[in-house]
Design a protein around this motif. Structure first.
Motif, short mmCIF file in Angstrom:
data_model
loop_
_atom_site.label_atom_id
_atom_site.label_comp_id
_atom_site.label_asym_id
_atom_site.label_seq_id
_atom_site.Cartn_x
_atom_site.Cartn_y
_atom_site.Cartn_z
N GLY A 1 -51.27 36.59 36.22
CA GLY A 1 -51.13 34.92 36.00
C GLY A 1 -51.71 34.12 37.35
O GLY A 1 -51.95 33.12 37.14
N SER A 2 -52.11 34.87 38.34
CA SER A 2 -52.60 34.57 39.50
C SER A 2 -51.77 34.72 40.62
O SER A 2 -50.39 34.56 40.24
N THR A 3 -52.20 34.87 42.03
CA THR A 3 -51.38 35.13 43.18
C THR A 3 -50.44 33.82 43.21
O THR A 3 -49.16 33.76 43.49
N GLU A 4 -51.16 32.50 42.96
CA GLU A 4 -50.28 31.55 43.10
C GLU A 4 -48.95 31.41 42.18
O GLU A 4 -48.09 31.01 42.57
N ALA A 5 -49.43 31.66 40.94
CA ALA A 5 -48.50 31.71 39.99
C ALA A 5 -47.28 32.74 40.10
O ALA A 5 -46.20 32.48 40.01
N ALA A 6 -47.63 33.86 40.75
CA ALA A 6 -46.64 35.04 40.95
C ALA A 6 -45.72 34.59 42.28
O ALA A 6 -44.48 34.53 42.04
N VAL A 7 -46.34 33.88 43.07
CA VAL A 7 -45.42 33.51 44.33
C VAL A 7 -44.55 32.16 43.92
O VAL A 7 -43.27 32.00 44.18
N GLY A 8 -45.22 31.13 43.09
CA GLY A 8 -44.36 30.35 42.56
C GLY A 8 -43.32 30.65 41.51
O GLY A 8 -42.02 30.38 41.48
N LEU A 9 -43.42 31.78 40.91
CA LEU A 9 -42.39 32.41 39.95
C LEU A 9 -41.22 32.93 40.98
O LEU A 9 -39.99 32.50 40.74
N MET A 10 -41.51 33.50 41.83
CA MET A 10 -40.33 33.91 42.76
C MET A 10 -39.79 32.64 43.49
O MET A 10 -38.67 32.80 43.66
N ASP A 11 -40.32 31.71 43.95
CA ASP A 11 -39.59 30.42 44.20
C ASP A 11 -38.73 29.94 43.14
O ASP A 11 -37.57 29.55 43.40
N ARG A 12 -39.40 29.95 41.98
CA ARG A 12 -38.20 29.38 40.64
C ARG A 12 -37.20 30.25 40.58
O ARG A 12 -35.92 30.09 40.27
N LEU A 13 -37.34 31.42 40.57
CA LEU A 13 -36.13 32.39 40.32
C LEU A 13 -35.22 32.00 41.65
O LEU A 13 -33.91 32.32 41.47
N LEU A 14 -35.58 31.74 42.73
CA LEU A 14 -34.57 31.36 43.74
C LEU A 14 -33.53 30.06 43.30
O LEU A 14 -32.54 30.32 43.61
N VAL A 15 -34.14 29.11 42.61
CA VAL A 15 -33.55 28.07 42.31
C VAL A 15 -32.79 28.33 40.96
O VAL A 15 -32.16 27.63 40.35
N SER A 16 -33.34 29.37 40.14
CA SER A 16 -32.85 29.47 38.78
C SER A 16 -31.22 29.55 38.79
O SER A 16 -30.60 29.51 37.73
N ARG A 17 -30.54 30.04 40.04
CA ARG A 17 -29.15 30.14 40.08
C ARG A 17 -28.46 28.98 39.50
O ARG A 17 -27.25 28.93 39.18
N ALA A 18 -29.11 27.68 39.70
CA ALA A 18 -28.59 26.50 39.40
C ALA A 18 -28.68 26.20 38.14
O ALA A 18 -28.04 25.26 37.66
N VAL A 19 -29.50 26.96 37.21
CA VAL A 19 -29.75 26.63 35.88
C VAL A 19 -28.22 26.73 34.94
O VAL A 19 -28.03 25.77 34.11
N GLY A 20 -27.47 27.77 35.32
CA GLY A 20 -25.92 27.78 34.39
C GLY A 20 -25.18 26.50 34.77
O GLY A 20 -24.47 26.23 33.82
N SER A 21 -25.18 26.29 36.13
CA SER A 21 -24.20 25.25 36.24
C SER A 21 -24.81 23.76 35.72
O SER A 21 -24.08 22.99 35.10
N GLU A 22 -26.12 23.66 35.57
CA GLU A 22 -26.62 22.42 34.91
C GLU A 22 -26.47 22.52 33.51
O GLU A 22 -26.26 21.39 32.91
N LEU A 23 -26.48 23.65 32.75
CA LEU A 23 -26.17 23.75 31.54
C LEU A 23 -24.98 23.32 31.21
O LEU A 23 -24.30 22.93 30.15
N ARG A 24 -23.79 23.99 31.88
CA ARG A 24 -22.45 23.70 31.83
C ARG A 24 -22.17 22.09 32.15
O ARG A 24 -21.18 21.53 31.29
#
Length: 434
Positions: free
Chosen positions: A301-324
């Protein structure tokens, strides 16, 4: 889906430690980028227990060393090889499963040959039950989640095949769609068919090329191998953990408890020693496989996309609370108005989730990066720390995308995922995601 938000706080306060300006945003933690004041408030305690502690020690010992090796090698490495440690781990795993087979055979013999005694069949049944708990199990397709096959989503599988070719492996036989912020690959059935778990809670918040990087990372686990994910070694790790906890001592309340604890002392610590040994033999290879999967993500996907994915994983913990929160808000009204509100909430759920996560400001991403570097392996021993993964993903790069996720492809994949999106949105709103 647009680019990640660069919105910043509209006001600032003074850091109580160094007097530097601190951005203020009521949605997120206020912290100081100059001195790290309040960067990690309420840090979670590590998982308790001897086994997690031993794994954290091993992971910490390997993390920096492996990251340095990956950077020196430019991220160029083949599948996890059959070195002495891997062969030893496989042999030890077979020994562990041999004990399970012995329990099975002994249980059958006690039942068949001692049927007239009354006691031996009971003991045999207990041994059969223990063998059933300890046996290695092939994976299964979930019964309560949407499952897509190639005929159901040809463009999605075409994308997965293309990413697989880019990272040096084949595609998958089935895609399980969930509501959580997750992604994983495994096998299912006796024929070990390949399965990918695709969580909409993660997929929907990613940028187009970050989705390619996600697929590249997961398929990279197939390409590079990971002994701990296999049914033999993975099953042995689970069996030894089960032995250790089954043989855990009881709080002495009488002479019998003291006797049982004394009898189980040696088997318990034998199981613990073998588990630590098997961890020692496999954890380095597992960590290395994780780094290699990150390089696969960058190449696809590109280096930029891979690094961006890791950043998204950092904030993904908030997804569950947002869905609730979405579920709770939709449940507030009753009657016909409530039904209409729930219907509307279902229709736009995933778009609202993506829009909400797109407003995460850069200073929150930076805080989470620093938190990940501080915590390292203290909380999670199964994945290297994010700051090391970011470094290794760029090793040998920067990489340009081998697979592109343009608007036409994105629209086609979205259409194929639409039934699963609707089903899971209904579950989130009606059943309260936990």
């Amino acid at each position: 889906m647009g680019s990640r938000s660069t919105a910043e706080a509209t006001s600032v306060r003074e850091c109580p430690e160094c007097r530097a300006p601190v951005p203020v945003d009521d949605r997120y933690v206020g912290w100081c980028a100059a001195c790290d004041w309040n960067v990690d408030p309420g840090a979670p305690d590590p998982e308790p227990g001897r086994i997690p502690a031993a794994r954290r020690r091993l992971a910490h010992a390997y993390g920096e060393q492996l990251a340095a090796e990956m950077e020196q090698g430019g991220g160029r490495s083949g599948p996890v090889g059959r070195d002495a440690a891997t062969v030893s781990a496989f042999a030890l795993s077979l020994l562990v499963h041999g004990v399970t087979v012995l329990l099975l055979v002994t249980g059958i013999l006690l039942i068949v040959l001692g049927w007239n005694t009354g006691v031996q069949p009971v003991l045999g049944a207990l041994l059969l039950g223990l063998a059933a708990v300890l046996r290695p199990r092939p994976g299964r397709l979930p019964k309560n989640a949407p499952v897509l096959y190639r005929a159901d989503a040809p463009r999605l599988f075409e994308l997965i095949d293309e990413v697989g070719a880019a990272v040096g492996t084949a595609g998958v036989h089935a895609v399980v769609v969930s509501a959580e912020a997750e992604a994983a690959v495994t096998t299912y059935g006796l024929r070990a068919r390949r399965m990918m778990v695709l969580g909409l809670g993660l997929w929907e918040i990613l940028l187009p090329q970050e989705r390619v990087a996600l697929l590249g990372h997961e398929l990279g686990h197939f390409a590079h191998g990971d002994t701990r994910r296999g049914i033999v070694t993975g099953g042995a790790l689970k069996a030894l953990s089960t032995w250790f906890y089954v043989l855990a001592p009881n709080r002495p309340q009488g002479l019998m408890d003291w006797f049982v604890n004394a009898v189980t002392f040696l088997p318990r610590w034998t199981a613990y020693g073998l588990l630590v040994l098997l961890d020692h033999l496999t954890l380095r290879a597992s960590q290395r496989a994780e780094y290699l999967a990150d390089v696969s993500a960058a190449r696809a996907g590109s280096t930029e996309a891979a690094v961006g994915l890791m950043d998204r994983l950092l904030v993904s913990r908030a997804v569950g609370s947002e869905l609730r929160r979405e579920s709770a808000a939709a449940q507030m009204q009753g009657g016909a108005a409530g039904r209409e509100a729930r219907d509307a909430a279902e229709r736009g759920l995933w778009d609202r989730l993506a829009a909400h996560m797109a407003t995460v400001p850069e200073h929150e991403y930076e805080r989470l990066r620093r938190v990940a570097a501080r915590r390292g392996h203290r909380v999670d021993s199964t994945h290297p720390p994010t700051h090391l993964r970011r470094r290794c993903a760029a090793a040998g790069g920067p990489y340009t995308a081998q697979v592109t996720y343009d608007e036409d492809r994105g629209a086609a994949v979205a259409q194929e995922l639409a039934p699963a999106r609707a089903t899971l949105a209904r579950r989130v709103i009606r059943d309260h995601v936990r």
